[in-house]
Design a protein around this motif. Structure first.
Motif, mmCIF file in Angstrom:
data_model
loop_
_atom_site.group_PDB
_atom_site.id
_atom_site.type_symbol
_atom_site.label_atom_id
_atom_site.label_comp_id
_atom_site.label_asym_id
_atom_site.label_seq_id
_atom_site.Cartn_x
_atom_site.Cartn_y
_atom_site.Cartn_z
ATOM 1 N N PRO A 97 0.830 -1.201 0.000
ATOM 2 C CA PRO A 97 0.000 0.000 0.000
ATOM 3 C C PRO A 97 0.868 1.256 0.000
ATOM 4 O O PRO A 97 1.992 1.248 0.495
ATOM 5 C CB PRO A 97 -0.794 -0.112 1.308
ATOM 6 C CG PRO A 97 -0.734 -1.558 1.684
ATOM 7 C CD PRO A 97 0.539 -2.089 1.112
ATOM 8 N N VAL A 98 0.319 2.321 -0.541
ATOM 9 C CA VAL A 98 1.050 3.579 -0.640
ATOM 10 C C VAL A 98 1.596 3.973 0.725
ATOM 11 O O VAL A 98 0.888 3.960 1.717
ATOM 12 C CB VAL A 98 0.119 4.684 -1.192
ATOM 13 C CG1 VAL A 98 0.838 6.020 -1.205
ATOM 14 C CG2 VAL A 98 -0.368 4.308 -2.570
ATOM 15 N N GLU A 124 7.144 8.091 -7.561
ATOM 16 C CA GLU A 124 7.080 8.798 -8.840
ATOM 17 C C GLU A 124 7.232 7.839 -10.011
ATOM 18 O O GLU A 124 6.567 7.988 -11.037
ATOM 19 C CB GLU A 124 8.169 9.879 -8.913
ATOM 20 C CG GLU A 124 7.971 11.014 -7.933
ATOM 21 C CD GLU A 124 8.557 10.743 -6.544
ATOM 22 O OE1 GLU A 124 9.092 9.636 -6.288
ATOM 23 O OE2 GLU A 124 8.458 11.634 -5.697
ATOM 24 N N ASP A 125 8.122 6.851 -9.860
ATOM 25 C CA ASP A 125 8.328 5.880 -10.930
ATOM 26 C C ASP A 125 7.098 4.999 -11.125
ATOM 27 O O ASP A 125 6.689 4.719 -12.251
ATOM 28 C CB ASP A 125 9.542 4.997 -10.639
ATOM 29 C CG ASP A 125 10.861 5.737 -10.780
ATOM 30 O OD1 ASP A 125 10.872 6.865 -11.321
ATOM 31 O OD2 ASP A 125 11.883 5.180 -10.340
ATOM 32 N N TYR A 153 2.182 3.637 -14.281
ATOM 33 C CA TYR A 153 0.723 3.568 -14.466
ATOM 34 C C TYR A 153 0.254 4.579 -15.508
ATOM 35 O O TYR A 153 -0.577 4.266 -16.372
ATOM 36 C CB TYR A 153 -0.004 3.827 -13.144
ATOM 37 C CG TYR A 153 -0.228 2.597 -12.308
ATOM 38 C CD1 TYR A 153 -1.118 1.609 -12.719
ATOM 39 C CD2 TYR A 153 0.426 2.423 -11.096
ATOM 40 C CE1 TYR A 153 -1.355 0.477 -11.944
ATOM 41 C CE2 TYR A 153 0.205 1.297 -10.308
ATOM 42 C CZ TYR A 153 -0.687 0.337 -10.741
ATOM 43 O OH TYR A 153 -0.911 -0.777 -9.980
ATOM 44 N N ASN A 154 0.758 5.806 -15.432
ATOM 45 C CA ASN A 154 0.332 6.826 -16.374
ATOM 46 C C ASN A 154 0.680 6.433 -17.812
ATOM 47 O O ASN A 154 -0.159 6.527 -18.710
ATOM 48 C CB ASN A 154 0.977 8.173 -16.035
ATOM 49 C CG ASN A 154 0.535 9.247 -17.001
ATOM 50 O OD1 ASN A 154 -0.597 9.711 -16.961
ATOM 51 N ND2 ASN A 154 1.417 9.634 -17.892
ATOM 52 N N ASN A 158 0.016 14.609 -6.421
ATOM 53 C CA ASN A 158 0.433 15.903 -6.969
ATOM 54 C C ASN A 158 0.995 15.807 -8.382
ATOM 55 O O ASN A 158 1.583 16.753 -8.887
ATOM 56 C CB ASN A 158 1.468 16.557 -6.044
ATOM 57 C CG ASN A 158 0.856 16.948 -4.723
ATOM 58 O OD1 ASN A 158 -0.318 17.308 -4.665
ATOM 59 N ND2 ASN A 158 1.627 16.862 -3.674
ATOM 60 N N PHE A 159 0.794 14.671 -9.035
ATOM 61 C CA PHE A 159 1.252 14.429 -10.411
ATOM 62 C C PHE A 159 0.114 14.854 -11.330
ATOM 63 O O PHE A 159 -0.901 14.166 -11.444
ATOM 64 C CB PHE A 159 1.594 12.944 -10.538
ATOM 65 C CG PHE A 159 2.188 12.497 -11.846
ATOM 66 C CD1 PHE A 159 2.742 13.378 -12.760
ATOM 67 C CD2 PHE A 159 2.215 11.143 -12.140
ATOM 68 C CE1 PHE A 159 3.303 12.935 -13.958
ATOM 69 C CE2 PHE A 159 2.777 10.678 -13.323
ATOM 70 C CZ PHE A 159 3.313 11.575 -14.234
ATOM 71 N N GLU A 160 0.278 15.991 -11.995
ATOM 72 C CA GLU A 160 -0.833 16.571 -12.751
ATOM 73 C C GLU A 160 -1.160 15.837 -14.047
ATOM 74 O O GLU A 160 -2.290 15.873 -14.528
ATOM 75 C CB GLU A 160 -0.571 18.052 -13.040
ATOM 76 C CG GLU A 160 0.495 18.349 -14.065
ATOM 77 C CD GLU A 160 1.892 18.500 -13.485
ATOM 78 O OE1 GLU A 160 2.753 19.006 -14.217
ATOM 79 O OE2 GLU A 160 2.139 18.116 -12.330
#
Length: 152
Positions: free
Chosen positions: A44-45, A56-57, A62-63, A91-93
């Motif tokens: 979990p996060v 971030e990776d 996923y993105n 916070n990853f826009e």
């Protein structure tokens, strides 16, 4: 041994990115999926951030996998990946923007507006989000106008 496993994760992600950048989407998707499945990032996060997982990776994996699904027109699967990226890195826009584009294309203007506004809260200079927000507002108003005319 643990250092090698972490390096393997990093190598997998770098190779996935290289395939993605070359437009080799099937290969990239398989590698992103392998990276996502790897145990180093499965907790979990926040639970194992001190280990090999870099949030971030994982969010980028996923993105980018979501982008591949988007290009295949697997919109709902792509949105699932964008949502996972957002949950990992709020916070990853970019995944908000990508999810907003799909919501817009599907006609879910209110949800698209929320995502585009969130992008601009995080990054006020994100020009594509500014344009997408304006277009979504215009299209939502046009849809409302057409619906009003039908009722008369």
């Amino acid at each position: 041994m643990e250092g090698h496993q972490g390096q393997g994760s990093h190598d997998t992600l770098a190779l996935a990115q290289a395939h993605f950048d070359k437009g080799e989407y099937a290969e990239a998707e398989a590698l992103y999926s392998a990276y996502i499945r790897q145990g180093a990032c499965a907790a979990p996060v926040g639970a194992r951030l001190g280990s090999k997982c870099i949030p971030e990776d994982l969010a980028t994996a996923y993105n980018n996998r979501g982008q591949i699904k988007y290009l295949r027109v697997d919109f709902f699967e792509a949105m699932d990946d964008y949502t996972s990226a957002i949950e990992i890195q709020p916070n990853f826009e970019v995944p908000y923007y990508n999810r907003g584009l799909i919501l817009y294309r599907l006609g879910y203007f209110d949800d698209a507006l929320k995502d585009f506004k969130k992008v601009l809260d995080l990054n006020p200079g994100f020009q594509d989000a500014i344009l997408s927000l304006k277009q979504t507002i215009l299209d939502k108003e046009e849809k409302q106008r057409r619906n009003t005319e039908k009722n008369y």
